[in-house]
Write a protein that holds these residues in place. Structure first.
Motif, PDB file in Angstrom:
ATOM      1  N   GLN A  76       0.829  -1.209   0.000  1.00  0.00           N
ATOM      2  CA  GLN A  76       0.000   0.000   0.000  1.00  0.00           C
ATOM      3  C   GLN A  76       0.866   1.264   0.000  1.00  0.00           C
ATOM      4  O   GLN A  76       0.545   2.259  -0.662  1.00  0.00           O
ATOM      5  CB  GLN A  76      -0.926  -0.005   1.223  1.00  0.00           C
ATOM      6  CG  GLN A  76      -2.005  -1.068   1.150  1.00  0.00           C
ATOM      7  CD  GLN A  76      -2.818  -1.162   2.431  1.00  0.00           C
ATOM      8  OE1 GLN A  76      -2.344  -0.771   3.509  1.00  0.00           O
ATOM      9  NE2 GLN A  76      -4.035  -1.682   2.325  1.00  0.00           N
ATOM     10  N   GLU A  77       1.982   1.222   0.730  1.00  0.00           N
ATOM     11  CA  GLU A  77       2.889   2.372   0.750  1.00  0.00           C
ATOM     12  C   GLU A  77       3.512   2.599  -0.626  1.00  0.00           C
ATOM     13  O   GLU A  77       3.597   3.744  -1.107  1.00  0.00           O
ATOM     14  CB  GLU A  77       3.980   2.169   1.795  1.00  0.00           C
ATOM     15  CG  GLU A  77       4.964   3.324   1.882  1.00  0.00           C
ATOM     16  CD  GLU A  77       6.050   3.082   2.917  1.00  0.00           C
ATOM     17  OE1 GLU A  77       7.027   3.860   2.940  1.00  0.00           O
ATOM     18  OE2 GLU A  77       5.931   2.111   3.701  1.00  0.00           O
ATOM     19  N   ASN A  78       3.929   1.518  -1.279  1.00  0.00           N
ATOM     20  CA  ASN A  78       4.520   1.640  -2.615  1.00  0.00           C
ATOM     21  C   ASN A  78       3.507   2.197  -3.610  1.00  0.00           C
ATOM     22  O   ASN A  78       3.845   3.018  -4.471  1.00  0.00           O
ATOM     23  CB  ASN A  78       5.037   0.287  -3.084  1.00  0.00           C
ATOM     24  CG  ASN A  78       6.243  -0.183  -2.284  1.00  0.00           C
ATOM     25  OD1 ASN A  78       6.937   0.628  -1.653  1.00  0.00           O
ATOM     26  ND2 ASN A  78       6.495  -1.492  -2.294  1.00  0.00           N
ATOM     27  N   ARG A  79       2.285   1.743  -3.503  1.00  0.00           N
ATOM     28  CA  ARG A  79       1.248   2.249  -4.405  1.00  0.00           C
ATOM     29  C   ARG A  79       1.005   3.733  -4.157  1.00  0.00           C
ATOM     30  O   ARG A  79       0.835   4.518  -5.102  1.00  0.00           O
ATOM     31  CB  ARG A  79      -0.052   1.454  -4.218  1.00  0.00           C
ATOM     32  CG  ARG A  79      -1.192   1.946  -5.108  1.00  0.00           C
ATOM     33  CD  ARG A  79      -2.407   1.038  -4.982  1.00  0.00           C
ATOM     34  NE  ARG A  79      -3.523   1.549  -5.767  1.00  0.00           N
ATOM     35  CZ  ARG A  79      -3.672   1.396  -7.080  1.00  0.00           C
ATOM     36  NH1 ARG A  79      -2.749   0.742  -7.766  1.00  0.00           N
ATOM     37  NH2 ARG A  79      -4.726   1.894  -7.711  1.00  0.00           N
TER      38      ARG A  79
ATOM     39  N   ARG B 158       3.147   5.918  -3.068  1.00  0.00           N
ATOM     40  CA  ARG B 158       4.270   6.674  -3.634  1.00  0.00           C
ATOM     41  C   ARG B 158       4.129   6.798  -5.156  1.00  0.00           C
ATOM     42  O   ARG B 158       4.426   7.854  -5.734  1.00  0.00           O
ATOM     43  CB  ARG B 158       5.586   5.984  -3.279  1.00  0.00           C
ATOM     44  CG  ARG B 158       5.936   6.030  -1.787  1.00  0.00           C
ATOM     45  CD  ARG B 158       7.290   5.371  -1.515  1.00  0.00           C
ATOM     46  NE  ARG B 158       7.575   5.308  -0.103  1.00  0.00           N
ATOM     47  CZ  ARG B 158       8.106   6.321   0.618  1.00  0.00           C
ATOM     48  NH1 ARG B 158       8.371   7.472   0.014  1.00  0.00           N
ATOM     49  NH2 ARG B 158       8.350   6.172   1.898  1.00  0.00           N
ATOM     50  N   GLU B 159       3.698   5.713  -5.810  1.00  0.00           N
ATOM     51  CA  GLU B 159       3.542   5.755  -7.273  1.00  0.00           C
ATOM     52  C   GLU B 159       2.465   6.753  -7.686  1.00  0.00           C
ATOM     53  O   GLU B 159       2.612   7.462  -8.694  1.00  0.00           O
ATOM     54  CB  GLU B 159       3.191   4.356  -7.793  1.00  0.00           C
ATOM     55  CG  GLU B 159       4.338   3.362  -7.684  1.00  0.00           C
ATOM     56  CD  GLU B 159       3.911   1.946  -8.021  1.00  0.00           C
ATOM     57  OE1 GLU B 159       2.683   1.720  -8.122  1.00  0.00           O
ATOM     58  OE2 GLU B 159       4.780   1.076  -8.195  1.00  0.00           O
ATOM     59  N   VAL B 160       1.367   6.820  -6.918  1.00  0.00           N
ATOM     60  CA  VAL B 160       0.304   7.771  -7.231  1.00  0.00           C
ATOM     61  C   VAL B 160       0.801   9.198  -7.018  1.00  0.00           C
ATOM     62  O   VAL B 160       0.549  10.106  -7.830  1.00  0.00           O
ATOM     63  CB  VAL B 160      -0.942   7.485  -6.372  1.00  0.00           C
ATOM     64  CG1 VAL B 160      -1.963   8.612  -6.517  1.00  0.00           C
ATOM     65  CG2 VAL B 160      -1.575   6.149  -6.770  1.00  0.00           C
TER      66      VAL B 160
ATOM     67  N   GLU C  40       3.849  10.297  -7.207  1.00  0.00           N
ATOM     68  CA  GLU C  40       4.844  10.642  -8.225  1.00  0.00           C
ATOM     69  C   GLU C  40       4.269  10.655  -9.633  1.00  0.00           C
ATOM     70  O   GLU C  40       4.983  10.919 -10.602  1.00  0.00           O
ATOM     71  CB  GLU C  40       6.010   9.648  -8.148  1.00  0.00           C
ATOM     72  CG  GLU C  40       6.794   9.740  -6.834  1.00  0.00           C
ATOM     73  CD  GLU C  40       7.783   8.601  -6.666  1.00  0.00           C
ATOM     74  OE1 GLU C  40       7.869   7.762  -7.610  1.00  0.00           O
ATOM     75  OE2 GLU C  40       8.439   8.525  -5.612  1.00  0.00           O
TER      76      GLU C  40
ATOM     77  N   GLN D 272       3.170   8.136 -11.351  1.00  0.00           N
ATOM     78  CA  GLN D 272       3.422   6.921 -12.126  1.00  0.00           C
ATOM     79  C   GLN D 272       2.140   6.133 -12.355  1.00  0.00           C
ATOM     80  O   GLN D 272       2.058   5.341 -13.288  1.00  0.00           O
ATOM     81  CB  GLN D 272       4.462   6.044 -11.407  1.00  0.00           C
ATOM     82  CG  GLN D 272       5.821   6.706 -11.255  1.00  0.00           C
ATOM     83  CD  GLN D 272       6.784   5.822 -10.478  1.00  0.00           C
ATOM     84  OE1 GLN D 272       6.503   4.659 -10.235  1.00  0.00           O
ATOM     85  NE2 GLN D 272       7.922   6.391 -10.092  1.00  0.00           N
ATOM     86  N   LYS D 273       1.157   6.335 -11.498  1.00  0.00           N
ATOM     87  CA  LYS D 273      -0.128   5.661 -11.649  1.00  0.00           C
ATOM     88  C   LYS D 273      -1.237   6.680 -11.450  1.00  0.00           C
ATOM     89  O   LYS D 273      -1.194   7.505 -10.527  1.00  0.00           O
ATOM     90  CB  LYS D 273      -0.290   4.526 -10.629  1.00  0.00           C
ATOM     91  CG  LYS D 273       0.505   3.276 -10.977  1.00  0.00           C
ATOM     92  CD  LYS D 273       0.080   2.105 -10.102  1.00  0.00           C
ATOM     93  CE  LYS D 273       0.781   0.828 -10.543  1.00  0.00           C
ATOM     94  NZ  LYS D 273       0.382  -0.334  -9.705  1.00  0.00           N
TER      95      LYS D 273
END
Length: 544
Positions: free
Chosen positions: A379-382, A384-386, A388, A390-391
């Protein structure tokens, strides 16, 4: 000289053979076949006699042709011939070859019908309802296609119009009340109704418009189809006790009290334990259950952990040992906290002393902590991607929005990491009546109701997509309710999943044969494994 002889085979059948003596020893000329019934034996003996009379006779269909003369069949002394028709003279010679006119799985139908009767459902005195219930257990399908399933089970199905009238009759005749009474009587005798489990599910419809029952509501899959909410109450072994249908937009927390009160009123119960998951946790629900003198065990929300465990975090930090239990208290509402973190010892819940609290049990599992931390990392990685870019997605967990800018909510992540591995339970049962371990064990029985829901939604395909009116939907759920009871009883008797039982017994086909103008049905050859299943299903007492 050739002769006919009978021998006992290793399987217990009677073999019919043509043999001859060669140099003082018997030599098998031809094995005609093996019989398990007098009727089969008669056919084989007649076949053997014809082969002796005409050795050049070819092998005919099914291994039972040419058709034997009626007078040549064997019958016990003093009894009429197998195919004799009273008042008529037997024809001389054959009238034609034997033909298989049909096969069916009546063995399976009879076994399931015995369970239906054992549960007391035959008190409805409605064979069409019984057939629809058994058909749903064997092969869930539409009402229009139920006739095909019943014919395959060796039954003459009612017309489609009669089946529809049965749905109307089931609603008007309060069949569900009578089925629920049979379920309760069975569970009272063979199970345990002192503790009941409750959960809800949703059933969707392929319909464009809502009505008074089918409404768009909360959906974990974020669907926008009209749905209904179904509440199911089972005993601690998963046997169904009560089922209820609610509007699709009704909150899950608003369904438990009506179902429990309906169950209490139906059976005159005053003392039992109700177990439900965290979705049923609301201050109003717990207050109503307590005021009704009912004991409850429900899952606690993780947001309550920091307050409930304030003393532990102050004196021990966020360190836990595997399997550690903390027995404490939790506020009934968010306005009053009776747990003083300045005291190192956790308070022992007393209903007379802690008027603003319930008892809370928290458990720590190292295995659960590993799983929780893995989920939190994803969940933390997701997040960060949002952040930045990236998603492209709606803001997920741990994304904080301020002034149109997104940032990572690290404080929330830290709090979540601190609680990894913890699971909470709220109850109004004092520790001197039920230990913390027993509270957790009772809650874990909830997997039985989840299993029953999976069975109703997959094995029984409860989703009533072919029905439109409320009465028809309610009647459909009554059939599903009864079918679930039959299925759980079969599983409890055999120790096998109901799909496994159907898969093993449905291939046991009885054959209906016409020969010399007479029809005869022959039972299938049943192997030892299938025989054991049938014996378990037909046992006089349900093992629960």
């Amino acid at each position: 000289m050739a002769f006919i002889r009978r021998v006992r085979t290793a399987s217990g059948a009677t073999g019919v053979q043509i043999a001859e003596y060669v140099r003082g020893r018997q030599r098998i000329v031809e094995h005609v076949g093996s019989a398990r019934t007098e009727a089969e034996l008669g056919v084989l003996l007649a076949r053997a006699r014809e082969l002796l009379e005409n050795p050049a006779q070819g092998v005919l269909e099914l291994g039972v042709e040419p058709t034997p003369p009626v007078l040549g069949l064997v019958a016990p002394a003093g009894d009429p011939g197998l195919f004799d028709i009273p008042g008529t003279a037997a024809p001389a010679g054959r009238t034609g070859p034997a033909r298989v006119v049909g096969t069916d799985s009546r063995v399976l139908f009879d076994a399931l019908a015995s369970v239906f009767t054992a549960l007391g459902f035959d008190g409805l005195e409605d064979e069409v309802f019984r057939d629809l219930v058994i058909a749903r257990v064997v092969e869930p399908t539409s009402l229009l296609d139920a006739g095909r399933v019943l014919r395959d089970l060796g039954q003459a199905p009612a017309s489609y119009a009669t089946m529809k009238r049965t749905l109307t009759r089931a609603a008007a005749g309060k069949y569900r009340d009578r089925v629920a009474t049979g379920c309760f009587e069975h569970a009272s005798t063979d199970g345990d109704v002192s503790l009941v489990l409750y959960d809800v599910t949703t059933l969707y419809f392929e319909a464009e418009k809502e009505d008074e029952l089918r409404k768009v509501g909360y959906s974990k899959e974020r669907r926008v189809d009209p749905q209904i909410v179904v509440g199911l109450l089972v005993d601690r072994g998963g046997f169904p006790l009560e089922i209820g249908c609610f509007e699709g937009n009704k909150a899950e927390t608003a369904t438990i009290i009506p179902i429990i009160k309906q169950f209490q009123a139906r059976h005159g119960l005053a003392d039992m334990v109700v177990v439900a998951d965290a979705g049923m946790l609301s201050a109003g629900n717990l207050r109503e259950l307590d005021e009704a003198n009912l004991r409850f065990i429900v899952g606690s929300r993780m947001t309550k952990a920091p307050n409930d465990l304030a003393s532990h975090f102050r004196w021990h930090g966020d360190a836990f040992t595997d399997g550690q239990l903390i027995d404490t208290i939790t506020p009934r509402t968010g306005h009053k906290n009776e747990n003083n973190p300045d005291l190192r010892a956790e308070p022992v819940w007393d209903p007379a002393t802690h008027l603003g609290s319930w008892r809370a049990v928290w458990a720590y599992s190292r295995k659960r902590a590993v799983h929780d931390n893995k989920t939190l990392t994803a969940q933390e990685n997701r997040a960060r991607e949002v952040i930045e870019g990236q998603k492209a997605a709606r803001a997920p967990r741990f994304v904080r929005t301020s002034g149109g800018a997104r940032s990572l909510d690290e404080a929330s992540i830290a709090r979540a990491r601190q609680l990894a591995g913890l699971k909470g339970y709220v109850t109004n049962i004092p520790a001197n009546i039920m230990t913390a371990g027993e509270v957790i064990g009772s809650y874990h029985d909830l997997w039985h109701v989840e299993q029953s829901f999976r069975m109703s939604k997959t094995d029984l395909r409860a989703r009533p997509m072919f029905h439109r009116t409320r009465d028809a939907i309610e009647a459909h759920l009554t059939i599903v309710f009864a079918a679930l009871a039959v299925s759980r009883a079969v599983q409890n008797r055999t120790g096998l999943a109901v799909r496994n039982v159907i898969r093993q017994l449905r291939p046991l086909r009885s054959a209906t044969i016409t020969i010399n103008g007479t029809t005869q049905t022959f039972a299938p050859d049943i192997g030892a494994e299938q025989r054991a299943i049938l014996d378990a299903i037909r046992s006089p007492k349900l093992t629960h």
